[in-house]
Design a protein around this motif. Structure first.
Motif, PDB file in Angstrom:
ATOM      1  N   ILE A  14       0.867  -1.192   0.000  1.00  0.00           N
ATOM      2  CA  ILE A  14       0.000   0.000   0.000  1.00  0.00           C
ATOM      3  C   ILE A  14       0.892   1.226   0.000  1.00  0.00           C
ATOM      4  O   ILE A  14       1.653   1.443   0.940  1.00  0.00           O
ATOM      5  N   ASP A  15       0.803   1.998  -1.070  1.00  0.00           N
ATOM      6  CA  ASP A  15       1.576   3.230  -1.187  1.00  0.00           C
ATOM      7  C   ASP A  15       0.715   4.370  -0.645  1.00  0.00           C
ATOM      8  O   ASP A  15      -0.018   5.019  -1.380  1.00  0.00           O
ATOM      9  N   GLY A  16       0.792   4.577   0.655  1.00  0.00           N
ATOM     10  CA  GLY A  16      -0.056   5.556   1.312  1.00  0.00           C
ATOM     11  C   GLY A  16      -0.704   4.944   2.543  1.00  0.00           C
ATOM     12  O   GLY A  16      -0.218   3.963   3.113  1.00  0.00           O
ATOM     13  N   ALA A  17      -1.825   5.527   2.953  1.00  0.00           N
ATOM     14  CA  ALA A  17      -2.492   5.094   4.183  1.00  0.00           C
ATOM     15  C   ALA A  17      -3.370   3.876   3.931  1.00  0.00           C
ATOM     16  O   ALA A  17      -3.883   3.670   2.835  1.00  0.00           O
ATOM     17  N   GLY A  18      -3.536   3.088   4.991  1.00  0.00           N
ATOM     18  CA  GLY A  18      -4.489   1.990   4.927  1.00  0.00           C
ATOM     19  C   GLY A  18      -3.895   0.651   5.307  1.00  0.00           C
ATOM     20  O   GLY A  18      -2.672   0.486   5.440  1.00  0.00           O
ATOM     21  N   PHE A  19      -4.798  -0.333   5.483  1.00  0.00           N
ATOM     22  CA  PHE A  19      -4.438  -1.701   5.856  1.00  0.00           C
ATOM     23  C   PHE A  19      -5.245  -2.670   5.000  1.00  0.00           C
ATOM     24  O   PHE A  19      -6.413  -2.410   4.682  1.00  0.00           O
ATOM     25  N   PHE A  20      -4.625  -3.789   4.620  1.00  0.00           N
ATOM     26  CA  PHE A  20      -5.383  -4.862   3.982  1.00  0.00           C
ATOM     27  C   PHE A  20      -6.341  -5.457   5.009  1.00  0.00           C
ATOM     28  O   PHE A  20      -6.027  -5.545   6.202  1.00  0.00           O
ATOM     29  N   VAL A  21      -7.510  -5.868   4.536  1.00  0.00           N
ATOM     30  CA  VAL A  21      -8.524  -6.453   5.411  1.00  0.00           C
ATOM     31  C   VAL A  21      -8.534  -7.955   5.184  1.00  0.00           C
ATOM     32  O   VAL A  21      -8.630  -8.422   4.039  1.00  0.00           O
ATOM     33  N   THR A  22      -8.407  -8.713   6.269  1.00  0.00           N
ATOM     34  CA  THR A  22      -8.420 -10.172   6.165  1.00  0.00           C
ATOM     35  C   THR A  22      -9.405 -10.752   7.181  1.00  0.00           C
ATOM     36  O   THR A  22      -9.786 -10.095   8.151  1.00  0.00           O
ATOM     37  N   LYS A  23      -9.770 -11.996   6.936  1.00  0.00           N
ATOM     38  CA  LYS A  23     -10.674 -12.725   7.837  1.00  0.00           C
ATOM     39  C   LYS A  23      -9.972 -13.969   8.351  1.00  0.00           C
ATOM     40  O   LYS A  23      -9.392 -14.747   7.580  1.00  0.00           O
ATOM     41  N   ALA A  24     -10.037 -14.155   9.661  1.00  0.00           N
ATOM     42  CA  ALA A  24      -9.568 -15.380  10.293  1.00  0.00           C
ATOM     43  C   ALA A  24     -10.760 -15.949  11.048  1.00  0.00           C
ATOM     44  O   ALA A  24     -11.011 -15.578  12.201  1.00  0.00           O
ATOM     45  N   GLY A  25     -11.515 -16.805  10.401  1.00  0.00           N
ATOM     46  CA  GLY A  25     -12.775 -17.256  10.995  1.00  0.00           C
ATOM     47  C   GLY A  25     -13.746 -16.104  11.059  1.00  0.00           C
ATOM     48  O   GLY A  25     -14.068 -15.480  10.043  1.00  0.00           O
ATOM     49  N   ASN A  26     -14.213 -15.790  12.263  1.00  0.00           N
ATOM     50  CA  ASN A  26     -15.131 -14.662  12.445  1.00  0.00           C
ATOM     51  C   ASN A  26     -14.410 -13.373  12.819  1.00  0.00           C
ATOM     52  O   ASN A  26     -15.044 -12.341  13.031  1.00  0.00           O
ATOM     53  N   ASN A  27     -13.099 -13.452  12.940  1.00  0.00           N
ATOM     54  CA  ASN A  27     -12.319 -12.281  13.340  1.00  0.00           C
ATOM     55  C   ASN A  27     -11.806 -11.531  12.109  1.00  0.00           C
ATOM     56  O   ASN A  27     -11.349 -12.143  11.142  1.00  0.00           O
ATOM     57  N   THR A  28     -11.875 -10.217  12.196  1.00  0.00           N
ATOM     58  CA  THR A  28     -11.338  -9.365  11.139  1.00  0.00           C
ATOM     59  C   THR A  28     -10.016  -8.796  11.602  1.00  0.00           C
ATOM     60  O   THR A  28      -9.933  -8.152  12.647  1.00  0.00           O
ATOM     61  N   LEU A  29      -8.960  -9.056  10.828  1.00  0.00           N
ATOM     62  CA  LEU A  29      -7.622  -8.597  11.163  1.00  0.00           C
ATOM     63  C   LEU A  29      -7.092  -7.716  10.031  1.00  0.00           C
ATOM     64  O   LEU A  29      -7.503  -7.860   8.873  1.00  0.00           O
ATOM     65  N   PHE A  30      -6.157  -6.848  10.380  1.00  0.00           N
ATOM     66  CA  PHE A  30      -5.658  -5.855   9.433  1.00  0.00           C
ATOM     67  C   PHE A  30      -4.140  -5.941   9.366  1.00  0.00           C
ATOM     68  O   PHE A  30      -3.473  -6.178  10.376  1.00  0.00           O
ATOM     69  N   THR A  31      -3.609  -5.749   8.178  1.00  0.00           N
ATOM     70  CA  THR A  31      -2.159  -5.842   7.997  1.00  0.00           C
ATOM     71  C   THR A  31      -1.718  -4.962   6.832  1.00  0.00           C
ATOM     72  O   THR A  31      -2.521  -4.625   5.959  1.00  0.00           O
ATOM     73  N   ARG A  32      -0.443  -4.607   6.860  1.00  0.00           N
ATOM     74  CA  ARG A  32       0.160  -3.937   5.699  1.00  0.00           C
ATOM     75  C   ARG A  32       1.124  -4.872   4.978  1.00  0.00           C
ATOM     76  O   ARG A  32       1.715  -4.488   3.963  1.00  0.00           O
ATOM     77  N   ALA A  33       1.283  -6.074   5.498  1.00  0.00           N
ATOM     78  CA  ALA A  33       2.157  -7.059   4.861  1.00  0.00           C
ATOM     79  C   ALA A  33       1.357  -7.790   3.784  1.00  0.00           C
ATOM     80  O   ALA A  33       0.482  -8.597   4.090  1.00  0.00           O
ATOM     81  N   GLY A  34       1.642  -7.503   2.505  1.00  0.00           N
ATOM     82  CA  GLY A  34       0.832  -8.041   1.407  1.00  0.00           C
ATOM     83  C   GLY A  34       1.467  -9.206   0.691  1.00  0.00           C
ATOM     84  O   GLY A  34       1.308  -9.334  -0.538  1.00  0.00           O
ATOM     85  N   ALA A  35       2.179 -10.077   1.402  1.00  0.00           N
ATOM     86  CA  ALA A  35       2.781 -11.263   0.771  1.00  0.00           C
ATOM     87  C   ALA A  35       1.708 -12.344   0.644  1.00  0.00           C
ATOM     88  O   ALA A  35       1.684 -13.316   1.407  1.00  0.00           O
ATOM     89  N   PHE A  36       0.810 -12.166  -0.327  1.00  0.00           N
ATOM     90  CA  PHE A  36      -0.328 -13.062  -0.489  1.00  0.00           C
ATOM     91  C   PHE A  36      -0.068 -14.079  -1.601  1.00  0.00           C
ATOM     92  O   PHE A  36       0.808 -13.900  -2.444  1.00  0.00           O
ATOM     93  N   SER A  37      -0.884 -15.122  -1.588  1.00  0.00           N
ATOM     94  CA  SER A  37      -0.860 -16.119  -2.667  1.00  0.00           C
ATOM     95  C   SER A  37      -2.205 -16.823  -2.680  1.00  0.00           C
ATOM     96  O   SER A  37      -3.068 -16.553  -1.836  1.00  0.00           O
TER      97      SER A  37
END
Length: 557
Positions: free
Chosen positions: A97-120
């Motif tokens: 993310i070039d700027g403000a913000g966090f990626f939105v992820t789901k872990a079961g019913n929990n919503t977690l946020f991260t800036r680490a975008g090493a996804f696959s």
């Protein structure tokens, strides 16, 4: 005396925590998107030795209070959310993310946020964090079934499904959109015109159709009854004249009009006339290339003669078709099979354009391949399609292998604008787009800066699969770190404000890049020294206090 020991201990504890924070920063020097922290201290309660007093006017000044501190404590560990450097990885599902913000992820019913975008992609085809299994979330309905485009998302499921290898059915072309320019410098069709090199005169005055042949100035001698004027040449289609001669039946009454009538009979499809200057003109009734040629000659046995050499009919206008602009395109039938179609735009006499579509027999048959009356306003903007019926704004084919005819609409632009076709004074150039495509397979993925996830198909199609969700917080420092580069909303952070990248102050996504740690190595080493010195100084407070207590004990001895 014991207070000084406790004061020193509080300093030791605080600087021990400072060392732990600095150590944690250094340990995460190369952690993806890690945010460094700093320690802030505050002082503890004060022991009041003497209270403060106010002054008495003219008698006594105010007295300051005497307060002795009892040490320090860790007031907060402040996280620095300044962006780290973006490092290229070359993997399309690596995101930063070039700027403000966090990626939105789901872990079961929990919503977690991260800036680490090493996804696959996980085994089910969902975009996820492979280190935790958290599913990356999308925002909005982009990618849901719309009845028009291929879609793979399930309404209500906020995960991002990317089924690489999935088959994509072909789609028949229904709309062709044209843009570009049909040059206003183009010329319309021209009818071939012949005219005599020199005008005919009688008594030095231009002749008329009533002028007698025997009165022509270039006669020598005069025609008599039975003289023949031979009519040679070619009609516009290259065939011989229908009539090969004109016979002067009665020289006393034969007129130029009689000769013109014979010429009109001989050259069907051409209008032979006399202009105001006395020139014989021959004009093709139809525009386009022509082989029209007229040669007049007196028969060898004539008594009378006209000098037809100085009255030769030469080409005044060369017949030609209107200027053409050609463009090829590929259309698709209901099975997604491609067919090559050629479009030809032809300038007309009235300044409008006609479009004609054609294709080879191996591709099928053209049932209605014409659009008539493409007109433009004086400023070059598109006006309308004036054709109706066969010449209206659509064409119709029966493609090879298809039982039903396929009608395709053409969009030439918005009237009054150049957002489509225009007629400007620059060279012609056309761009063609159409909404059909061949069958294919989803072969790759690309993520745009606005978070749109595109599936790239083997048929060249780009399919919008969804749009990444990005969250911002009013107080990002209030987020609770839960490890593995993730944060959780707290009462201090407030509720997440979720939207798409490049909206509401959110940053842009950079595909193929990862955000590095923002730990400043030089600053952390400096803080390490400061923490060490602080710890040593507080240890010295305890040491000195111990010696003072020892001296006090020795007094008793």
């Amino acid at each position: 005396m014991a207070n000084s020991l406790l004061t020193g201990i509080s300093g030791l504890r605080g600087h021990q925590k400072m060392l732990e924070v600095v150590g944690n920063n250094l340990a995460n020097l190369n952690t993806t998107s890690f945010k460094s922290s700093r320690v802030l201290f505050s002082d503890l309660m004060y022991e009041v030795q003497r209270g403060a007093s106010s002054s008495s006017s003219g008698l006594l000044a105010s007295v300051n209070g005497v307060e002795i501190g009892t040490g320090s404590h860790l007031s907060q560990v402040d996280r620095d959310f300044q962006q780290g450097n973006l490092e290229a990885s070359g993997k399309s599902t690596d995101l930063a993310i070039d700027g403000a913000g966090f990626f939105v992820t789901k872990a079961g019913n929990n919503t977690l946020f991260t800036r680490a975008g090493a996804f696959s992609l996980d085994i089910g085809g969902y975009l996820a964090d492979p280190s935790t299994g958290n599913l990356v979330q999308r925002f909005g309905t982009l990618g849901d079934p719309d009845g028009v485009n291929p879609s793979f998302q399930t309404p209500g499921d906020t995960g991002i499904y990317i089924p690489l290898g999935a088959s994509i059915a072909g789609k028949a072309t229904q709309l062709v959109s044209l843009s570009g320019n049909l040059s206003s410098l183009s010329k319309g069709p021209v009818a071939q015109i012949l005219a005599t090199m020199e005008p005919f005169k009688s008594g030095g005055i231009a002749i008329t159709t009533a002028t007698k042949l025997v009165d022509l100035d270039t006669n020598s001698p005069q025609y008599i009854d039975g003289d023949i004027i031979q009519i040679n040449g070619q009609k516009s289609d290259g065939t011989s004249p229908d009539v090969g001669q004109y016979t002067v039946v009665d020289a006393s009454t034969a007129t130029v009009g009689d000769l013109l009538a014979a010429l009109n009979s001989a050259f069907s499809g051409t209008t032979v006339a006399l202009d105001a200057n006395g020139n014989i003109t021959a004009t093709n009734n139809d525009t386009g290339p022509s082989k029209l040629n007229i040669v007049l000659k007196d028969s060898d046995g004539n008594t009378g003669n006209t000098d037809f050499d100085i009255h030769k009919l030469i080409k005044k206008n060369i017949g030609k078709d209107g200027d053409k602009v050609e463009r090829a395109l590929e259309l698709y039938d209901a099975s997604g099979a491609p067919h090559q179609v050629a479009l030809e735009f032809v300038k007309q006499v009235d300044g409008s354009w006609d479009m004609r579509a054609s294709m080879g027999s191996v591709d099928g048959n053209v049932l209605d391949g014409e659009v008539h009356g493409l007109t433009f306003l004086d400023d070059g903007t598109f006006a309308q399609v004036s054709g109706t019926g066969v010449g209206d704004g659509n064409i119709e084919f029966r493609f090879e292998g298809q039982q039903s005819a396929q009608t395709i609409d053409f969009s030439f632009g918005v009237p009054g604008t150049i957002n489509g076709l225009a007629q400007l004074g620059i060279p012609s150039a056309l761009e063609v787009g159409q909404d059909g495509f061949a069958p294919g397979k989803l072969s790759d993925v690309h993520i745009d800066t606005d978070g749109t996830v595109f599936g790239l198909a083997s048929n060249g199609l780009q399919i919008a699969l969804g749009q990444m969700a990005v969250a911002t917080f009013r107080n990002a420092n209030g987020l609770s770190a839960v490890g593995a580069n993730y944060f959780q909303a707290s009462l201090a952070s407030g509720n997440p404000e979720i939207g798409t990248p490049l909206s509401g102050g959110r940053g842009a996504l950079r595909s193929g890049q990862l955000e590095g740690s923002n730990v400043d190595l030089a600053l952390e080493f400096t803080r390490l020294i400061i923490a060490q010195r602080g710890f040593s100084a507080n240890a010295r407070t305890i040491t000195v206090t111990d010696r003072v207590l020892e001296e006090l004990t020795n007094i008793i001895r």
